[in-house]
Design an enzyme around this catalytic site. Structure first.
Site, PDB file in Angstrom:
ATOM      1  N   GLU A   1       0.686  -1.369   0.601  1.00 39.79           N
ATOM      2  CA  GLU A   1       0.104   0.377   0.047  1.00 39.79           C
ATOM      3  C   GLU A   1       0.877   1.232   0.053  1.00 39.79           C
ATOM      4  OE1 GLU A   1      -2.722   0.173  -0.508  1.00 39.79           O
ATOM      5  OE2 GLU A   1      -4.170  -1.933   0.193  1.00 39.79           O
TER       6      GLU A   1
ATOM      7  N   ARG B   1       1.249   3.852  -3.031  1.00 37.95           N
ATOM      8  CA  ARG B   1      -0.008   5.190  -2.985  1.00 37.95           C
ATOM      9  C   ARG B   1       1.409   6.052  -3.022  1.00 37.95           C
ATOM     10  NH1 ARG B   1      -5.360   4.172  -0.928  1.00 37.95           N
ATOM     11  NH2 ARG B   1      -5.749   1.163  -0.448  1.00 37.95           N
TER      12      ARG B   1
ATOM     13  N   ASP C   1      -3.953 -10.238  -7.865  1.00 38.69           N
ATOM     14  CA  ASP C   1      -4.172  -9.418  -9.248  1.00 38.69           C
ATOM     15  C   ASP C   1      -3.471  -8.755 -10.086  1.00 38.69           C
ATOM     16  OD1 ASP C   1      -4.514  -7.699  -6.312  1.00 38.69           O
ATOM     17  OD2 ASP C   1      -6.521  -7.044  -7.283  1.00 38.69           O
TER      18      ASP C   1
ATOM     19  N   GLU D   1     -11.837  -0.206 -10.810  1.00 37.13           N
ATOM     20  CA  GLU D   1     -11.815  -0.953 -12.148  1.00 37.13           C
ATOM     21  C   GLU D   1     -12.157  -1.107 -13.078  1.00 37.13           C
ATOM     22  OE1 GLU D   1     -11.338  -1.631  -8.594  1.00 37.13           O
ATOM     23  OE2 GLU D   1      -9.396  -1.814  -8.273  1.00 37.13           O
TER      24      GLU D   1
HETATM   25  C1  DMJ Z   1      -5.937   0.687  -4.988  1.00 34.65           C
HETATM   26  O1  DMJ Z   1      -5.223   0.440  -3.596  1.00 34.65           O
HETATM   27  C2  DMJ Z   1      -5.402  -0.123  -5.716  1.00 34.65           C
HETATM   28  O2  DMJ Z   1      -6.067  -0.339  -7.740  1.00 34.65           O
HETATM   29  C3  DMJ Z   1      -4.758  -1.796  -5.554  1.00 34.65           C
HETATM   30  O3  DMJ Z   1      -4.317  -2.705  -6.937  1.00 34.65           O
HETATM   31  C4  DMJ Z   1      -6.211  -2.567  -5.946  1.00 34.65           C
HETATM   32  N1  DMJ Z   1      -7.314  -1.759  -4.758  1.00 34.65           N
HETATM   33  C5  DMJ Z   1      -7.497  -0.265  -5.290  1.00 34.65           C
HETATM   34  C6  DMJ Z   1      -8.545  -0.036  -5.168  1.00 34.65           C
HETATM   35  O4  DMJ Z   1      -9.317  -0.847  -5.660  1.00 34.65           O
END
Ligand code: DMJ
Length: 490
Positions: free
Chosen positions: A123, A127, A248, A381
Site C-alpha cells: 500500500e 500510493r 491481481d 477497476e
Molecule cells: C487500489 O489501491 C489499487 O488499484 C490496488 O491495486 C487494488 N485496490 C485499490 C483500488 O480498489
C-alpha cells in the site's frame, strides 16, 4: 530495436513472440488518436474531484483519510496519504491551486518521521511512493523526488532485509528491516514499476535490482500463474490461482513492466503471454447472457463461479496488450476477452439498484449472477477497464457506461463531507464512513481521462501504475542510461 541492447543483456528473443520490430501499433486494436474531448463531462468530473478534495482539506488536512460522515480525519500510515495520492489527479484535471496546495504540503510539511514503523509495503509503495513519482513525472520538482527517495529508502528496508527474492510484507523502517514470514503474491509483484522508475530518476540502480529479483524468479519457473501465498524464507508461492485481490496486480505488472521498458525487455512480455495462456483454464461464461469472467482455481482448471470488482482491472490489461499478441487471431481473441470482461463489469453496475457494482458476485447457471458481497467502496477497476477500452476503440458506449457510473457515484456516494462508499449497493444511504485515497488517485482520474483527449492522459508516453500514477516510458534504446535498469532480467 538495437541488436546492441539484446547483446549486452543477452535478452534472447522468445521464438513464440513476434519480433519486437514487427509489433505493430497500426493494427485495429492499437491506441486511437484524434479523440475529441467531452469538455462538459470533464468539467462535471473536475467539480467532484474538487468537492472530495475541498472536504478533505476542510475536515482532515494532513491526515491520511477522510471520514466524510463524521467530518474528521483518520490516520493510517502516518500523515497526508490523501494529498500524496491525489497530486497527479489534481494536476491532470487542471485544479492548479489545489495542486499547488498539495505540493506545498509535500515540500514543507511532509515529515516521514510521523509515519508508523510497521508500514504495509504494498500500500505504501503504490500510493505514497507511486503518488510522489506520478507527480514528479508530470511536474519534475526536485523536492518531490527527494521525498520519493526518502520514502523509497524507508520501504526498501523490507526488500533488503529479506532472505529471499520476495520482500517482507511490512517495512520496519526505523529498524532498517522488515517483518512477516508470509506475503501475498500481489505484494511481491507490485513494486517493480515504482522502484524501477525511482532508479531511473535517481540514478541509483539498487532499487531496480532489488525488486526485479522476484520477476526473475517468476520468469525462471516457466509458469504464468502463481499461488497467492508466498513464503518470504523459501521464496516459493502456493495456494489458489486467481486474478482477484491478493494476486491481481502482479499480472498487471508483468504487462506494464514490458510497456514501461518501451516494449524492449521481452522477458516481461513473455511472463504476460504465459499468464494469458494459463488464464484460459480459469475462464468461464455465464448463462444466459454469456458474461465472461475468470474464477479462482487450485489446479488451473475448474474455476469457482465467482468474480469481483477488484478483478475488473484485468479487462483493461487485456485491452492494452491485445495488439501485441502473436497473430491476428490471438489479437482479436484477446481484445474480445478485454471487451467481454469490461461488459461483465458493466452488467454488475447496470443490474444493481443503485447503479453501483458490488464487490463480489456469484454466477449460477441460467441466472447469470447474484451479489454475494454487497459493498462498493468507490473502487476504480470497472471504470479503469472502460477507459482503456475507449482509448483503443473510440466506441462511445464506454464513455456512456462511465458517465452512468459517475452519475450513480454522485447520487449515492456524495455527501456534504466528501465521498463515502456504500456498505450495500442495494441500500441507498448505507454509507461506509471512509473516503479512500484511491477515490482521488484512481476513480476520479479514470473518469476524467475517459472524457479527455489522448493528450491529457497520454498512454503513448506514460504507463499508469496500479494506483493510476503515470510513469514515463523508460526505453533503454532511447536513453543508454536506462539500460542498467533491467539488468536483473538478464
Ligand atoms: C487500489 O489501491 C489499487 O488499484 C490496488 O491495486 C487494488 N485496490 C485499490 C483500488 O480498489
Amino acid at each position: 530495436m538495437s541488436l546492441d541492447f539484446f547483446h549486452i543483456f543477452s535478452f534472447a528473443q522468445d521464438p513464440t513472440l513476434p519480433p519486437s520490430s514487427s509489433l505493430s501499433s497500426s493494427n485495429s486494436f492499437a491506441l486511437q488518436t484524434g479523440i475529441v474531448a467531452d469538455e462538459e463531462k470533464m468539467a462535471a468530473v473536475r467539480g467532484e474531484i474538487k468537492h472530495a478534495w475541498d472536504m478533505y482539506k476542510k475536515y482532515a488536512w494532513g491526515e491520511d483519510l477522510l471520514q466524510p460522515i463524521a467530518k474528521r480525519g483518520r490516520q493510517w500510515m502516518g500523515k497526508g496519504c490523501m494529498i500524496i495520492d491525489a497530486l497527479d489527479t489534481l494536476y491532470i484535471s487542471g485544479l492548479k491551486q489545489e495542486y499547488e496546495d498539495g505540493i506545498a504540503w509535500v515540500e514543507n510539511d511532509l515529515d516521514f518521521n510521523k509515519f508508523r514503523d510497521d508500514l504495509p509495503l504494498f500500500e505504501s509503495v503504490i500510493r505514497v511512493l507511486g503518488g510522489l513519482l506520478g507527480a514528479y513525472a508530470l511536474d519534475p520538482r526536485p523536492k518531490v523526488l527527494e521525498r520519493a527517495k526518502q520514502v523509497g529508502d524507508m520501504l526498501f528496508s523490507a526488500i533488503q532485509a529479506s532472505p529471499s527474492h520476495f520482500p517482507h510484507p511490512t517495512a520496519r523502517w526505523r529498524h532498517h528491516g522488515g517483518s512477516g514470514p508470509q506475503i501475498v503474491l500481489a505484494e511481491v509483484g507490485t513494486l517493480q514499476m515504482e522502484y524501477v522508475y525511482l532508479s531511473a530518476a535517481t540514478g541509483d540502480m539498487k532499487y531496480a535490482d532489488g525488486v526485479l529479483r522476484a520477476f526473475k524468479y517468476f520468469y525462471g519457473t516457466g509458469r504464468g500463474l502463481f499461488g497467492q501465498n508466498c513464503n518470504v524464507q523459501s521464496g516459493v508461492c502456493n495456494g489458489k490461482l486467481s486474478v482477484g485481490g491478493g494476486s491481481d496486480s502482479v499480472y498487471e505488472y508483468f504487462a506494464k513492466m514490458w510497456l514501461l521498458s518501451g516494449k524492449k525487455v521481452n522477458k516481461f512480455h513473455e511472463l504476460w503471454r504465459r499468464t494469458v495462456k494459463e488464464l484460459t483454464g480459469l475462464m468461464a461464461k455465464s448463462s444466459p447472457s454469456e458474461l465472461i469472467y475468470f474464477g479462482d482455481s487450485y489446479n488451473g482448471v475448474n474455476p469457482t463461479p465467482t468474480w469481483g470488482h477488484l478483478q475488473c482491472f484485468i479487462g483493461g490489461t487485456y485491452t492494452l496488450m491485445a495488439q501485441y499478441a502473436g497473430d491476428d487471431v490471438s489479437r482479436k481473441t484477446e481484445f474480445e476477452i478485454g471487451a467481454g470482461l469490461g461488459r461483465t463489469c458493466h452488467e454488475m453496475y447496470k443490474r444493481s439498484p443503485t447503479g453501483l457494482g458490488a464487490s463480489v458476485i456469484n454466477f449460477s447457471p441460467g441466472n447469470d449472477f447474484t451479489i454475494s458481497s454487497r459493498d462498493y467502496v468507490l473502487r476504480p477497476e470497472a471504470i479503469e477497464s472502460w477507459f482503456y477500452l475507449y482509448r483503443h476503440t473510440k466506441d462511445e458506449k464506454y464513455r456512456e457506461w462511465a458517465w452512468e457510473a459517475f452519475l450513480a457515484i454522485k447520487k449515492h456516494c456524495r455527501v456534504d463531507g466528501g465521498y463515502a462508499g456504500l456498505r450495500d449497493v442495494t441500500q441507498p444511504g448505507s454509507y461506509e464512513d471512509n473516503q479512500e485515497t484511491f477515490v482521488l488517485a484512481e476513480t476520479f482520474k479514470y473518469l476524467y481521462c475517459i472524457f479527455s483527449t489522448e493528450k491529457d492522459c497520454d498512454l503513448s508516453k506514460y504507463v499508469f501504475n496500479t494506483e493510476a500514477h503515470p510513469f514515463p516510458i523508460l526505453d533503454p534504446d532511447e536513453k543508454p542510461a536506462y539500460r542498467q535498469l533491467y539488468s536483473q532480467m538478464r
